[in-house]
Design a protein around this motif. Structure first.
Motif, PDB file in Angstrom:
ATOM      1  N   ARG A  30       9.924 -10.250  -0.843  1.00  0.00           N
ATOM      2  CA  ARG A  30       9.059  -9.029  -1.151  1.00  0.00           C
ATOM      3  C   ARG A  30       7.864  -9.243  -0.526  1.00  0.00           C
ATOM      4  NH1 ARG A  30      12.068 -10.016  -5.586  1.00  0.00           N
ATOM      5  NH2 ARG A  30      10.196 -10.463  -6.725  1.00  0.00           N
ATOM      6  N   PHE A  31       7.115 -10.050  -0.835  1.00  0.00           N
ATOM      7  CA  PHE A  31       5.369 -10.220  -0.795  1.00  0.00           C
ATOM      8  C   PHE A  31       5.079 -10.141   1.121  1.00  0.00           C
ATOM      9  CE2 PHE A  31       2.310 -13.285   0.335  1.00  0.00           C
ATOM     10  CZ  PHE A  31       1.219 -13.261  -0.260  1.00  0.00           C
ATOM     11  N   VAL A  32       6.316 -10.634   1.531  1.00  0.00           N
ATOM     12  CA  VAL A  32       5.759 -10.616   2.503  1.00  0.00           C
ATOM     13  C   VAL A  32       6.135  -9.273   3.732  1.00  0.00           C
ATOM     14  CG1 VAL A  32       6.461 -11.268   5.004  1.00  0.00           C
ATOM     15  CG2 VAL A  32       6.311 -13.354   3.504  1.00  0.00           C
ATOM     16  N   ALA A  33       7.350  -8.273   3.356  1.00  0.00           N
ATOM     17  CA  ALA A  33       7.233  -6.952   3.478  1.00  0.00           C
ATOM     18  C   ALA A  33       6.444  -6.752   2.722  1.00  0.00           C
ATOM     19  CB  ALA A  33       8.125  -6.860   2.690  1.00  0.00           C
ATOM     20  N   THR A  34       5.750  -6.444   1.673  1.00  0.00           N
ATOM     21  CA  THR A  34       4.687  -5.623   1.270  1.00  0.00           C
ATOM     22  C   THR A  34       3.449  -5.999   2.070  1.00  0.00           C
ATOM     23  OG1 THR A  34       5.515  -5.794  -1.087  1.00  0.00           O
ATOM     24  CG2 THR A  34       3.275  -5.094  -1.004  1.00  0.00           C
ATOM     25  N   MET A  35       2.587  -7.263   2.146  1.00  0.00           N
ATOM     26  CA  MET A  35       1.664  -7.923   2.975  1.00  0.00           C
ATOM     27  C   MET A  35       1.828  -6.844   4.474  1.00  0.00           C
ATOM     28  SD  MET A  35       0.168  -9.572   0.965  1.00  0.00           S
ATOM     29  CE  MET A  35      -1.343  -9.818   2.583  1.00  0.00           C
ATOM     30  N   ARG A  36       3.694  -7.330   5.148  1.00  0.00           N
ATOM     31  CA  ARG A  36       2.722  -6.432   6.071  1.00  0.00           C
ATOM     32  C   ARG A  36       2.530  -4.464   6.362  1.00  0.00           C
ATOM     33  NH1 ARG A  36       5.155  -9.373   9.974  1.00  0.00           N
ATOM     34  NH2 ARG A  36       6.795 -11.637   9.339  1.00  0.00           N
ATOM     35  N   ARG A  37       3.207  -3.620   4.882  1.00  0.00           N
ATOM     36  CA  ARG A  37       2.940  -2.682   4.645  1.00  0.00           C
ATOM     37  C   ARG A  37       1.477  -2.227   4.711  1.00  0.00           C
ATOM     38  NH1 ARG A  37       3.244   2.583   5.760  1.00  0.00           N
ATOM     39  NH2 ARG A  37       2.966   3.842   4.310  1.00  0.00           N
ATOM     40  N   LEU A  38       0.672  -3.383   3.876  1.00  0.00           N
ATOM     41  CA  LEU A  38      -0.904  -3.687   3.492  1.00  0.00           C
ATOM     42  C   LEU A  38      -1.052  -3.653   5.186  1.00  0.00           C
ATOM     43  CD1 LEU A  38      -2.389  -3.737   1.298  1.00  0.00           C
ATOM     44  CD2 LEU A  38      -2.400  -6.013   0.840  1.00  0.00           C
ATOM     45  N   GLN A  39      -1.001  -4.380   5.811  1.00  0.00           N
ATOM     46  CA  GLN A  39      -1.491  -4.695   7.016  1.00  0.00           C
ATOM     47  C   GLN A  39      -1.474  -3.152   7.794  1.00  0.00           C
ATOM     48  OE1 GLN A  39      -0.408  -9.032   8.766  1.00  0.00           O
ATOM     49  NE2 GLN A  39       0.596  -7.456   8.648  1.00  0.00           N
ATOM     50  N   ASP A  40      -0.389  -2.161   7.985  1.00  0.00           N
ATOM     51  CA  ASP A  40      -0.505  -1.151   8.529  1.00  0.00           C
ATOM     52  C   ASP A  40      -1.227  -0.416   7.829  1.00  0.00           C
ATOM     53  OD1 ASP A  40       1.453  -1.845  10.109  1.00  0.00           O
ATOM     54  OD2 ASP A  40       3.125  -1.312   8.750  1.00  0.00           O
ATOM     55  N   LEU A  41      -1.346  -0.084   6.452  1.00  0.00           N
ATOM     56  CA  LEU A  41      -2.466   0.815   5.569  1.00  0.00           C
ATOM     57  C   LEU A  41      -3.809   0.723   6.004  1.00  0.00           C
ATOM     58  CD1 LEU A  41      -0.344   1.392   2.247  1.00  0.00           C
ATOM     59  CD2 LEU A  41      -1.359   3.045   4.496  1.00  0.00           C
ATOM     60  N   ALA A  42      -4.082  -1.410   6.411  1.00  0.00           N
ATOM     61  CA  ALA A  42      -5.491  -1.573   6.455  1.00  0.00           C
ATOM     62  C   ALA A  42      -5.771  -0.672   7.786  1.00  0.00           C
ATOM     63  CB  ALA A  42      -5.576  -3.105   6.237  1.00  0.00           C
ATOM     64  N   VAL A  43      -5.139  -0.519   8.617  1.00  0.00           N
ATOM     65  CA  VAL A  43      -5.606   0.367   9.993  1.00  0.00           C
ATOM     66  C   VAL A  43      -5.852   1.505  10.180  1.00  0.00           C
ATOM     67  CG1 VAL A  43      -5.439  -1.782  11.386  1.00  0.00           C
ATOM     68  CG2 VAL A  43      -3.715  -0.231  10.998  1.00  0.00           C
ATOM     69  N   SER A  44      -4.642   1.267   8.839  1.00  0.00           N
ATOM     70  CA  SER A  44      -4.867   3.337   9.065  1.00  0.00           C
ATOM     71  C   SER A  44      -5.001   4.055   7.405  1.00  0.00           C
ATOM     72  CB  SER A  44      -3.106   3.510   8.888  1.00  0.00           C
ATOM     73  OG  SER A  44      -2.224   3.750   7.863  1.00  0.00           O
ATOM     74  N   ALA A  45      -5.374   3.755   6.300  1.00  0.00           N
ATOM     75  CA  ALA A  45      -5.959   4.841   5.487  1.00  0.00           C
ATOM     76  C   ALA A  45      -7.252   5.077   6.120  1.00  0.00           C
ATOM     77  CB  ALA A  45      -5.135   3.909   4.380  1.00  0.00           C
ATOM     78  N   ASP A  46      -7.477   5.801   5.226  1.00  0.00           N
ATOM     79  CA  ASP A  46      -9.046   7.184   4.972  1.00  0.00           C
ATOM     80  C   ASP A  46      -8.969   7.396   3.676  1.00  0.00           C
ATOM     81  OD1 ASP A  46     -11.928   7.372   5.880  1.00  0.00           O
ATOM     82  OD2 ASP A  46     -10.581   9.182   6.779  1.00  0.00           O
ATOM     83  N   PRO A  47      -9.881   6.689   3.022  1.00  0.00           N
ATOM     84  CA  PRO A  47      -9.474   6.653   1.343  1.00  0.00           C
ATOM     85  C   PRO A  47     -10.879   7.298   0.955  1.00  0.00           C
ATOM     86  CG  PRO A  47      -8.905   4.482   1.229  1.00  0.00           C
ATOM     87  CD  PRO A  47      -8.782   5.073   2.360  1.00  0.00           C
ATOM     88  N   GLY A  48     -11.799   6.871   1.638  1.00  0.00           N
ATOM     89  CA  GLY A  48     -13.189   7.365   0.494  1.00  0.00           C
ATOM     90  C   GLY A  48     -13.135   5.511   0.224  1.00  0.00           C
ATOM     91  N   ASP A  49     -15.007   5.639  -0.333  1.00  0.00           N
ATOM     92  CA  ASP A  49     -14.816   4.639  -0.751  1.00  0.00           C
ATOM     93  C   ASP A  49     -14.876   4.439  -2.182  1.00  0.00           C
ATOM     94  OD1 ASP A  49     -17.116   4.504   1.557  1.00  0.00           O
ATOM     95  OD2 ASP A  49     -19.274   5.267   1.007  1.00  0.00           O
ATOM     96  N   ALA A  50     -14.059   5.594  -2.756  1.00  0.00           N
ATOM     97  CA  ALA A  50     -14.259   4.701  -4.041  1.00  0.00           C
ATOM     98  C   ALA A  50     -13.119   4.177  -3.779  1.00  0.00           C
ATOM     99  CB  ALA A  50     -13.983   6.104  -4.754  1.00  0.00           C
ATOM    100  N   VAL A  51     -11.625   4.736  -3.540  1.00  0.00           N
ATOM    101  CA  VAL A  51     -10.847   3.850  -2.909  1.00  0.00           C
ATOM    102  C   VAL A  51     -10.645   2.469  -2.691  1.00  0.00           C
ATOM    103  CG1 VAL A  51      -8.463   3.534  -2.266  1.00  0.00           C
ATOM    104  CG2 VAL A  51      -8.788   5.607  -3.342  1.00  0.00           C
ATOM    105  N   TRP A  52     -11.753   2.646  -1.602  1.00  0.00           N
ATOM    106  CA  TRP A  52     -11.511   1.261  -0.920  1.00  0.00           C
ATOM    107  C   TRP A  52     -12.638  -0.116  -1.764  1.00  0.00           C
ATOM    108  CZ3 TRP A  52      -8.994  -0.051   2.845  1.00  0.00           C
ATOM    109  CH2 TRP A  52      -9.389   1.049   4.121  1.00  0.00           C
ATOM    110  N   ASP A  53     -13.999   0.349  -2.471  1.00  0.00           N
ATOM    111  CA  ASP A  53     -13.963  -0.346  -3.117  1.00  0.00           C
ATOM    112  C   ASP A  53     -12.960  -0.892  -4.295  1.00  0.00           C
ATOM    113  OD1 ASP A  53     -16.784   0.281  -3.327  1.00  0.00           O
ATOM    114  OD2 ASP A  53     -16.752   1.338  -4.378  1.00  0.00           O
TER     115      ASP A  53
END
Length: 209
Positions: A30-53
């Protein structure tokens, strides 16, 4: 003929320690699957400074949680869990082994947003990683002693898409002493050739790293 017949020092694996498979439990999967999804979001998300913090704080908390448990190479389950895509390693694309025979190896899988180089196409540098991974599997399945990649050549025939079911197949094409020549092809669901590679795997000498 087994690898011990080819290499009397096989048990020493060159300079490699012998790594067995790991059984880390469902939580690691479950951890690895979640981390893979997080990798996708790390290169595709654009939420703004507050969420990045906030995201940075949560990532820092995870680092703090796992930091005390960092293990030596070959002890952690990453890369040693064959039941998981990419053997549980975030370095490897999340592909699954579907054939493992002396005369050939096959893997199925797909690429995601994390692997994009541009215009929804897989980054050209990702494909040699996939080919190198299957070349090692081919060598091992063929009963070859522990080897390292001496060269790897990839020909790009068509754009490799993300979010598409793909297959890679490979085999040993020739053996000359310590050398094993290998080749593989990457195709899509219609068997269209996307890329093909060839390489040379060279058996390690006793104690060689």
């Amino acid at each position: 003929m087994g690898p011990q017949d080819i290499d009397p020092e096989y048990q020493h694996h060159g300079g490699f320690p012998e790594y067995g498979p790991a059984s880390p439990g469902e939580g690691f999967g479950r951890f690895v699957a979640t981390m893979r999804r997080l990798q996708d979001l790390a290169v595709s998300a654009d939420p703004g400074d507050a969420v990045w913090d906030e995201a940075a704080e949560r990532a820092a908390a995870l680092v703090e949680l796992l930091g005390p448990f960092q293990a030596e190479e070959g002890k952690a389950p990453a890369g040693r869990t064959p039941g998981l895509p990419g053997m549980g390693s975030l370095l490897l694309p999340p592909w699954t082994l579907t054939r493992y025979d002396p005369d050939g190896v096959e893997m199925t899988g797909s690429f995601s947003r994390f692997h994009v180089g541009g215009n929804s196409a897989v980054h050209g540098g990702v494909l040699p990683l996939l080919f190198d991974h299957i070349f090692g599997m081919i060598s091992h399945a063929a009963g070859r002693p522990i080897s390292r990649t001496a060269f790897l050549h990839v020909d790009y025939r068509k754009i490799t898409p993300i979010d598409a079911a793909l297959v890679i197949r490979g085999r040993v094409t020739g053996i000359e002493g310590r050398k094993a020549f290998v080749a593989a092809e990457l195709v899509d669901g219609d068997e269209t050739l996307l890329a093909e590679g060839n390489g040379l795997m060279v058996r390690l000498l006793p104690g060689q790293p």
